[in-house]
Write a protein that holds these residues in place. Structure first.
Motif, PDB file in Angstrom:
ATOM      1  N   ALA A 191       0.839  -1.206   0.000  1.00 20.25           N
ATOM      2  CA  ALA A 191       0.000   0.000   0.000  1.00 20.25           C
ATOM      3  C   ALA A 191       0.873   1.255   0.000  1.00 20.25           C
ATOM      4  O   ALA A 191       0.588   2.234  -0.707  1.00 20.25           O
ATOM      5  N   GLU A 192       1.947   1.235   0.784  1.00 21.87           N
ATOM      6  CA  GLU A 192       2.859   2.388   0.826  1.00 21.87           C
ATOM      7  C   GLU A 192       3.518   2.590  -0.543  1.00 21.87           C
ATOM      8  O   GLU A 192       3.716   3.730  -0.986  1.00 21.87           O
ATOM      9  N   TYR A 193       3.867   1.498  -1.204  1.00 19.95           N
ATOM     10  CA  TYR A 193       4.454   1.558  -2.538  1.00 19.95           C
ATOM     11  C   TYR A 193       3.468   2.190  -3.532  1.00 19.95           C
ATOM     12  O   TYR A 193       3.853   3.048  -4.349  1.00 19.95           O
ATOM     13  N   LEU A 194       2.209   1.806  -3.455  1.00 24.79           N
ATOM     14  CA  LEU A 194       1.191   2.365  -4.347  1.00 24.79           C
ATOM     15  C   LEU A 194       0.994   3.862  -4.093  1.00 24.79           C
ATOM     16  O   LEU A 194       0.771   4.632  -5.037  1.00 24.79           O
ATOM     17  N   GLN A 195       1.078   4.261  -2.833  1.00 26.16           N
ATOM     18  CA  GLN A 195       0.953   5.691  -2.523  1.00 26.16           C
ATOM     19  C   GLN A 195       2.091   6.494  -3.159  1.00 26.16           C
ATOM     20  O   GLN A 195       1.870   7.599  -3.660  1.00 26.16           O
ATOM     21  N   LYS A 196       3.308   5.921  -3.150  1.00 31.99           N
ATOM     22  CA  LYS A 196       4.450   6.610  -3.761  1.00 31.99           C
ATOM     23  C   LYS A 196       4.273   6.721  -5.280  1.00 31.99           C
ATOM     24  O   LYS A 196       4.567   7.770  -5.871  1.00 31.99           O
ATOM     25  N   GLY A 202       1.130  12.414  -9.745  1.00 31.17           N
ATOM     26  CA  GLY A 202       0.444  13.671  -9.438  1.00 31.17           C
ATOM     27  C   GLY A 202      -0.906  13.495  -8.774  1.00 31.17           C
ATOM     28  O   GLY A 202      -1.744  14.402  -8.814  1.00 31.17           O
ATOM     29  N   ARG A 203      -1.138  12.345  -8.138  1.00 31.97           N
ATOM     30  CA  ARG A 203      -2.419  12.094  -7.466  1.00 31.97           C
ATOM     31  C   ARG A 203      -2.185  11.726  -6.009  1.00 31.97           C
ATOM     32  O   ARG A 203      -1.135  11.191  -5.640  1.00 31.97           O
ATOM     33  N   GLU A 204      -3.194  12.001  -5.190  1.00 30.79           N
ATOM     34  CA  GLU A 204      -3.136  11.666  -3.768  1.00 30.79           C
ATOM     35  C   GLU A 204      -3.947  10.387  -3.535  1.00 30.79           C
ATOM     36  O   GLU A 204      -5.129  10.327  -3.853  1.00 30.79           O
ATOM     37  N   LEU A 205      -3.291   9.345  -2.978  1.00 30.92           N
ATOM     38  CA  LEU A 205      -3.964   8.076  -2.700  1.00 30.92           C
ATOM     39  C   LEU A 205      -4.030   7.880  -1.185  1.00 30.92           C
ATOM     40  O   LEU A 205      -3.021   7.574  -0.558  1.00 30.92           O
ATOM     41  N   PRO A 206      -5.219   8.066  -0.578  1.00 33.09           N
ATOM     42  CA  PRO A 206      -5.343   7.894   0.881  1.00 33.09           C
ATOM     43  C   PRO A 206      -4.956   6.485   1.314  1.00 33.09           C
ATOM     44  O   PRO A 206      -5.047   5.528   0.536  1.00 33.09           O
ATOM     45  N   GLN A 207      -4.521   6.374   2.564  1.00 31.24           N
ATOM     46  CA  GLN A 207      -4.029   5.090   3.063  1.00 31.24           C
ATOM     47  C   GLN A 207      -5.090   3.996   2.973  1.00 31.24           C
ATOM     48  O   GLN A 207      -4.797   2.869   2.557  1.00 31.24           O
ATOM     49  N   SER A 226      -1.846  -2.493 -11.804  1.00 29.65           N
ATOM     50  CA  SER A 226      -2.940  -2.489 -12.783  1.00 29.65           C
ATOM     51  C   SER A 226      -4.209  -1.914 -12.157  1.00 29.65           C
ATOM     52  O   SER A 226      -4.940  -1.151 -12.794  1.00 29.65           O
ATOM     53  N   LEU A 227      -4.460  -2.282 -10.890  1.00 30.01           N
ATOM     54  CA  LEU A 227      -5.628  -1.746 -10.186  1.00 30.01           C
ATOM     55  C   LEU A 227      -5.479  -0.247  -9.939  1.00 30.01           C
ATOM     56  O   LEU A 227      -6.452   0.508 -10.045  1.00 30.01           O
ATOM     57  N   LEU A 228      -4.247   0.182  -9.625  1.00 32.03           N
ATOM     58  CA  LEU A 228      -4.008   1.612  -9.428  1.00 32.03           C
ATOM     59  C   LEU A 228      -4.216   2.362 -10.740  1.00 32.03           C
ATOM     60  O   LEU A 228      -4.806   3.452 -10.761  1.00 32.03           O
ATOM     61  N   ASP A 229      -3.741   1.790 -11.834  1.00 32.37           N
ATOM     62  CA  ASP A 229      -3.956   2.369 -13.167  1.00 32.37           C
ATOM     63  C   ASP A 229      -5.451   2.571 -13.419  1.00 32.37           C
ATOM     64  O   ASP A 229      -5.896   3.633 -13.865  1.00 32.37           O
ATOM     65  N   GLN A 230      -6.217   1.521 -13.128  1.00 34.17           N
ATOM     66  CA  GLN A 230      -7.668   1.585 -13.318  1.00 34.17           C
ATOM     67  C   GLN A 230      -8.293   2.636 -12.416  1.00 34.17           C
ATOM     68  O   GLN A 230      -9.195   3.380 -12.835  1.00 34.17           O
ATOM     69  N   THR A 231      -7.793   2.739 -11.195  1.00 32.27           N
ATOM     70  CA  THR A 231      -8.335   3.703 -10.233  1.00 32.27           C
ATOM     71  C   THR A 231      -8.116   5.141 -10.697  1.00 32.27           C
ATOM     72  O   THR A 231      -9.026   5.976 -10.627  1.00 32.27           O
ATOM     73  N   LEU A 232      -6.897   5.432 -11.160  1.00 36.85           N
ATOM     74  CA  LEU A 232      -6.572   6.795 -11.583  1.00 36.85           C
ATOM     75  C   LEU A 232      -7.425   7.242 -12.774  1.00 36.85           C
ATOM     76  O   LEU A 232      -7.750   8.421 -12.910  1.00 36.85           O
ATOM     77  N   VAL A 233      -7.784   6.289 -13.627  1.00 33.07           N
ATOM     78  CA  VAL A 233      -8.634   6.617 -14.781  1.00 33.07           C
ATOM     79  C   VAL A 233     -10.104   6.688 -14.383  1.00 33.07           C
ATOM     80  O   VAL A 233     -10.838   7.592 -14.785  1.00 33.07           O
ATOM     81  N   HIS A 234     -10.523   5.734 -13.559  1.00 34.15           N
ATOM     82  CA  HIS A 234     -11.939   5.619 -13.196  1.00 34.15           C
ATOM     83  C   HIS A 234     -12.386   6.715 -12.232  1.00 34.15           C
ATOM     84  O   HIS A 234     -13.534   7.156 -12.269  1.00 34.15           O
ATOM     85  N   PRO A 236     -11.477  10.352 -11.308  1.00 37.04           N
ATOM     86  CA  PRO A 236     -10.668  11.528 -11.652  1.00 37.04           C
ATOM     87  C   PRO A 236     -10.501  12.522 -10.512  1.00 37.04           C
ATOM     88  O   PRO A 236      -9.617  13.366 -10.549  1.00 37.04           O
ATOM     89  N   ASP A 237     -11.377  12.421  -9.484  1.00 38.23           N
ATOM     90  CA  ASP A 237     -11.282  13.378  -8.377  1.00 38.23           C
ATOM     91  C   ASP A 237     -10.707  12.689  -7.139  1.00 38.23           C
ATOM     92  O   ASP A 237      -9.774  11.914  -7.250  1.00 38.23           O
ATOM     93  N   GLU A 238     -11.270  12.953  -5.983  1.00 44.20           N
ATOM     94  CA  GLU A 238     -10.753  12.374  -4.738  1.00 44.20           C
ATOM     95  C   GLU A 238     -10.944  10.853  -4.731  1.00 44.20           C
ATOM     96  O   GLU A 238     -12.033  10.339  -4.973  1.00 44.20           O
ATOM     97  N   ILE A 239      -9.845  10.133  -4.441  1.00 41.43           N
ATOM     98  CA  ILE A 239      -9.891   8.672  -4.459  1.00 41.43           C
ATOM     99  C   ILE A 239     -10.293   8.176  -3.070  1.00 41.43           C
ATOM    100  O   ILE A 239      -9.452   7.751  -2.266  1.00 41.43           O
ATOM    101  N   SER A 240     -11.579   8.223  -2.783  1.00 42.26           N
ATOM    102  CA  SER A 240     -12.062   7.790  -1.475  1.00 42.26           C
ATOM    103  C   SER A 240     -12.178   6.268  -1.424  1.00 42.26           C
ATOM    104  O   SER A 240     -12.265   5.594  -2.459  1.00 42.26           O
ATOM    105  N   ALA A 241     -12.218   5.744  -0.201  1.00 44.37           N
ATOM    106  CA  ALA A 241     -12.323   4.286  -0.028  1.00 44.37           C
ATOM    107  C   ALA A 241     -13.631   3.759  -0.606  1.00 44.37           C
ATOM    108  O   ALA A 241     -13.666   2.682  -1.214  1.00 44.37           O
TER     109      ALA A 241
END
Length: 546
Positions: A191-196, A202-207, A226-234, A236-241
């Motif tokens: 999870a820490e790796y994905l946040q980095k 250029g996006r903020e990924l909450p813990q 791959s899931l992070l890639d999908q998340t950033l596209v799907h 576009p705004d705040e990446i809430s849980a």
């Protein structure tokens, strides 16, 4: 020309050992081997998909063939990434590093080509290196052809094998390789790796969102990217849980615990409705069931080991809720839940109606929970019940006559006059399944003094007699005689109700207004009759069961 973006899994693919995540044993062993010039003739990398097997193979190839920026360097565990060999290996263009997909090159002819090529020295590199991915896909004949070369390999040839199915690789091959088992990456560091990575994009990924993604990837770095890639596209705004859960079709954790609480309480209606609600917002039935299994596992670990085994993906509030749930659930219930949910997994997978299958499973589990009370709870109920009156027997004194009075056993009157009342009593005592069976599986013949005469229906469960006998004893304090006949008796309570509803329905159809409506709309029918109860009539709970 349109701009194309590189997927994150390729964009951030590790190029040196320091970039590898969580494979310290591999890195240390290869580093020592290179520094001490003690190299194996073949390496075997095994692990789940997307864990870094092929990536590690390429880094090993770079370390063995790197010549440094000045072109004069030796083997190194830290390849420069700038010499021609490092660059060519990164770009899949090095003529001396040959990558082969065994899934599409399974035959002995393919291996013979490799064996023939291995006889010749590398063109320009230090070693000729064959990287064979999914090596377990090779045929038996291909493996046999490869054996001789592995036993006596040419001095300047190295083999690096990668596989997800180590058990399918012959022992004769495994024994000739230096084997590395690449382990799954734990959720928190992944999870820490994905946040980095998200920050680099250029996006903020909450813990909490990162933990959900790492948990869903099951320890695979490539899958997580791959899931992070999908998340950033799907998103576009705040990446809430909540948004991440909805994207992945996962059930909300709070709802999961609420569903679990409902199951523990035997509240079929709430469990049924909450499952349906999660389905409506996008959660897949099979995923809801998987999440319930994971929750059962976490509860079991919490109950067994305490906070030492707390799941890192749970927040502080969720961990507190887990601890509270553990207080009201026994280990017996947890193991039974696990067995029922695991068995239900197969039913949901093969069902044409997965939601209905899941809902039926929830009903089954909720009913079963009534009979899975913990010993502690039973002990509390026993302590809460009135203590039996005991008569102390005193030791008779000398010169006195001791006469023990006979014990008079009070006979409790039968607390029910028919099966409907008996089913009601069972339901009030929490015996929902027994109440269900009394109403639908028994045809009453007579109720006399501690004798219940009835005939069971053909589909009555074999345990009905023993469960009924036990309940009657607990209810009255006395043993009852069950006079079971093969046939006869009145209609079951469920049949009586069905007949009554049919009569009401028939009467309604004869009403002028309703008859006129039915004629006005051909094909229309009365689907359901819902009576309006007063306070003195059936309770909502009984109405729900009907």
């Amino acid at each position: 020309m349109a701009n194309t973006s590189t997927v994150l899994a390729r964009k951030y693919r590790p190029q040196i050992f320091d970039d590898l995540l969580g494979q310290e044993a591999l890195v240390q062993t290869i580093t020592n081997g290179i520094e001490q010039n003690k190299l194996a003739q073949a390496y075997l990398l095994t692990g789940i998909r997307g864990i870094g097997k092929t990536t590690s193979a390429r880094i090993i190839a770079k370390g063995l063939n790197c010549i440094g920026e000045d072109g004069k360097g030796n083997m190194t565990p830290n390849p420069c990434g700038k010499c021609r060999h490092c660059i060519d290996i990164t770009n899949d263009a090095d003529i001396d590093v040959i990558e082969i997909d065994a899934a599409s090159n399974t035959g002995v002819e393919n291996i013979r080509e490799i064996i023939e090529g291995a006889k010749y020295n590398p063109v320009s590199a230090r070693f000729k290196i064959y990287i064979i991915d999914e090596v377990h896909m090779l045929s038996k004949a291909a493996f046999n052809a490869l054996l001789k070369t592995l036993e006596e390999p040419p001095e300047r040839v190295k083999f690096i094998f990668a596989t997800t199915e180590i058990r399918k690789v012959p022992v004769t091959i495994v024994s000739r390789c230096q084997r590395f088992d690449l382990k799954r990456i734990e959720e928190k560091p992944l999870a820490e790796y994905l946040q980095k990575i998200a920050q680099k994009e250029g996006r903020e990924l909450p813990q909490e969102s990162a933990l959900i993604l790492s948990h869903a990837s099951e320890g695979s770095v490539r899958d997580s990217l791959s899931l992070l890639d999908q998340t950033l596209v799907h998103i576009p705004d705040e990446i809430s849980a909540d948004k991440v859960r909805q994207m992945l079709g996962l059930a909300d954790k709070t709802f999961l615990m609420d569903i679990y609480q409902a199951l523990l309480q035997g509240n079929t209606q709430n469990a049924f409705n909450m499952v349906n609600q999660q389905y409506q917002i996008g959660a897949e039935p099979i995923q809801i069931l998987q999440d319930l299994l994971n929750l059962t596992y976490d509860l079991t670990c919490q109950k067994t080991f305490g906070n030492k085994h707390t799941n890192t993906s749970w927040t502080k509030e969720e961990t507190k809720r887990i601890q509270e749930l553990c207080k009201d659930i026994s280990m017996n219930t947890l193991t039974s839940f696990w067995q029922m949910l695991t068995k239900g997994m197969e039913e949901v997978k093969v069902s044409n109606y997965p939601l209905r299958s899941l809902q039926m499973l929830m009903i089954r589990v909720a009913y079963a929970c009534d009979v899975l009370q913990s010993p502690e709870k039973l002990l509390q109920e026993i302590k809460a019940s009135p203590a039996p009156v005991s008569v102390e027997k005193k030791k008779p004194e000398l010169n006195t006559t001791f006469v023990q009075q006979p014990t008079i056993k009070q006979s409790a009157p039968a607390p029910f006059k028919n099966l409907a009342e008996l089913a009601n009593l069972a339901r009030k005592k929490g015996e929902r399944m027994l109440a269900f069976n009394i109403e639908r599986m028994m045809r009453l013949i007579a109720i006399e003094d501690k004798v219940l005469k009835f005939s069971p229906t053909e589909n009555a469960p074999k345990t009905l007699n023993s469960e009924l006998s036990k309940f009657l004893f607990e209810l009255t304090g006395e043993n009852w005689i069950l006079d079971i006949q093969k046939s006869g008796g009145e209609a079951t309570e469920a049949e009586k109700k069905s007949q009554k509803n049919a009569a009401v329905l028939d009467n309604l159809k004869k009403q002028p207004d309703i008859s006129a409506i039915l004629k006005q709309f051909p094909g229309a029918k009365i689907d359901k009759i819902k009576p309006i109860h007063t306070d003195t009539e059936l309770s909502p709970e009984h109405e729900e069961e009907d």
